[in-house]
Write a protein that holds these residues in place. Sequence first.
Motif, PDB file in Angstrom:
ATOM      1  N   VAL A 182      42.945  37.389  36.048  1.00 41.36           N
ATOM      2  CA  VAL A 182      44.202  38.120  36.206  1.00 41.36           C
ATOM      3  C   VAL A 182      44.957  37.554  37.402  1.00 41.36           C
ATOM      4  N   ASN A 183      46.228  37.260  37.209  1.00 43.82           N
ATOM      5  CA  ASN A 183      47.072  36.809  38.327  1.00 43.82           C
ATOM      6  C   ASN A 183      47.472  38.059  39.107  1.00 43.82           C
ATOM      7  N   ILE A 184      46.555  38.506  39.937  1.00 43.99           N
ATOM      8  CA  ILE A 184      46.626  39.838  40.530  1.00 43.99           C
ATOM      9  C   ILE A 184      47.801  39.993  41.485  1.00 43.99           C
ATOM     10  N   GLY A 185      48.270  38.867  42.067  1.00 45.93           N
ATOM     11  CA  GLY A 185      49.394  38.935  42.994  1.00 45.93           C
ATOM     12  C   GLY A 185      50.705  38.474  42.385  1.00 45.93           C
ATOM     13  N   GLY A 186      50.702  38.185  41.082  1.00 47.21           N
ATOM     14  CA  GLY A 186      51.927  37.721  40.426  1.00 47.21           C
ATOM     15  C   GLY A 186      52.471  36.438  41.013  1.00 47.21           C
ATOM     16  N   GLU A 187      51.572  35.511  41.364  1.00 50.08           N
ATOM     17  CA  GLU A 187      52.008  34.266  42.005  1.00 50.08           C
ATOM     18  C   GLU A 187      52.253  33.186  40.951  1.00 50.08           C
TER      19      GLU A 187
ATOM     20  N   CYS B   2      39.696  37.653  39.679  1.00 56.09           N
ATOM     21  CA  CYS B   2      40.967  37.434  40.379  1.00 56.09           C
ATOM     22  C   CYS B   2      40.736  36.643  41.659  1.00 56.09           C
ATOM     23  N   ILE B   3      41.832  36.030  42.122  1.00 52.50           N
ATOM     24  CA  ILE B   3      41.904  35.386  43.438  1.00 52.50           C
ATOM     25  C   ILE B   3      43.134  35.982  44.121  1.00 52.50           C
ATOM     26  N   PRO B   4      42.963  36.846  45.115  1.00 52.51           N
ATOM     27  CA  PRO B   4      44.125  37.463  45.764  1.00 52.51           C
ATOM     28  C   PRO B   4      44.995  36.425  46.470  1.00 52.51           C
ATOM     29  N   PRO B   5      46.247  36.771  46.764  1.00 50.45           N
ATOM     30  CA  PRO B   5      47.091  35.872  47.551  1.00 50.45           C
ATOM     31  C   PRO B   5      46.444  35.547  48.888  1.00 50.45           C
ATOM     32  N   ALA B   6      46.689  34.337  49.378  1.00 49.64           N
ATOM     33  CA  ALA B   6      46.107  33.909  50.651  1.00 49.64           C
ATOM     34  C   ALA B   6      46.802  34.594  51.819  1.00 49.64           C
TER      35      ALA B   6
ATOM     36  N   ALA C 293      41.914  43.664  50.120  1.00 47.91           N
ATOM     37  CA  ALA C 293      41.341  44.890  49.558  1.00 47.91           C
ATOM     38  C   ALA C 293      42.228  45.554  48.507  1.00 47.91           C
ATOM     39  N   PRO C 294      43.548  45.667  48.714  1.00 47.48           N
ATOM     40  CA  PRO C 294      44.355  46.310  47.667  1.00 47.48           C
ATOM     41  C   PRO C 294      44.327  45.555  46.343  1.00 47.48           C
ATOM     42  N   TYR C 295      44.211  44.249  46.399  1.00 49.23           N
ATOM     43  CA  TYR C 295      44.155  43.457  45.161  1.00 49.23           C
ATOM     44  C   TYR C 295      42.800  43.646  44.466  1.00 49.23           C
ATOM     45  N   PHE C 296      41.727  43.714  45.266  1.00 47.13           N
ATOM     46  CA  PHE C 296      40.423  43.997  44.681  1.00 47.13           C
ATOM     47  C   PHE C 296      40.423  45.388  44.030  1.00 47.13           C
TER      48      PHE C 296
ATOM     49  N   LEU D 150      33.263  42.568  37.559  1.00 47.66           N
ATOM     50  CA  LEU D 150      34.412  42.139  38.359  1.00 47.66           C
ATOM     51  C   LEU D 150      34.015  40.923  39.178  1.00 47.66           C
ATOM     52  N   SER D 151      34.642  39.782  38.898  1.00 47.80           N
ATOM     53  CA  SER D 151      34.411  38.547  39.642  1.00 47.80           C
ATOM     54  C   SER D 151      35.507  38.434  40.691  1.00 47.80           C
ATOM     55  N   MET D 152      35.162  38.787  41.932  1.00 45.22           N
ATOM     56  CA  MET D 152      36.174  38.787  42.997  1.00 45.22           C
ATOM     57  C   MET D 152      35.468  38.696  44.333  1.00 45.22           C
ATOM     58  N   GLY D 153      36.113  37.998  45.274  1.00 44.08           N
ATOM     59  CA  GLY D 153      35.540  37.807  46.594  1.00 44.08           C
ATOM     60  C   GLY D 153      35.008  36.400  46.775  1.00 44.08           C
TER      61      GLY D 153
END
Length: 222
Positions: A130-135, A165-169, A174-177, A192-195
């Motif tokens: 998921v493009n969690i940050g809409g980048e 997901c990969i949150p924005p740098a 935490a909010p994206y997770f 959930l594959s995150m972190g």
Amino acid sequence: MDEALPSARLQAVRSAIARAARLAGREAGDVTLIAGSKTHPAEDIVPLLEAGQRAFGENRVQEAEAKWPALKQAYPDVELHLIGQLQSNKAAEAVALFDCIHSVDRPSLVAALGRAMEALDRRPRCFVQVNIGGEPQKGGCPVPELPVLLEQCREAGLPVAGLMCIPPADVEPAPYFALLAKLGRRHGVSALSMGMSADYEAAVTIGATHIRVGTALFGERF
């Protein structure tokens, strides 16, 4: 590489996972640590294998094909994860080699993976990225398109394990997770594959089942 160093790093990461899990009232054993071994040669990987690490992540099919068949022959219980972007024309090679694919993010790739799984009679578990940050520069399915892509995965016969997901740098992850965890609950997928190295402890406290850690285990890449 000093052979004592990888085992010490591995123990430090495992201890941090256990602390974060306790804070969240979770079991450390519910979190799969994926050692991100991209760009690292086999001689850097073997010490972690010898220390008991069994889940590894690679970003590129071609690199994995060059080093993992021999390693998997020596350590047959290794689980290999594709954690980088996947081109549709590499779908068959990915299905043949990997046990889990974390970057399913578009209908054309879903179709290619479905055909490859049918042809090879092999069905690695899949995470929908998921493009969690809409980048715009990042891979991943836009959040509004997630329900349709999940349905396409199921229709194509892909075994969907969960979301990635990969949150924005350079922002608080935490909010994206938390958003990914909410999406997982909404769509009935539990994994959930995150972190990654810089934020995996936060991810564990929020519900990560798979974390992708490279630098904290292998050191900085030069």
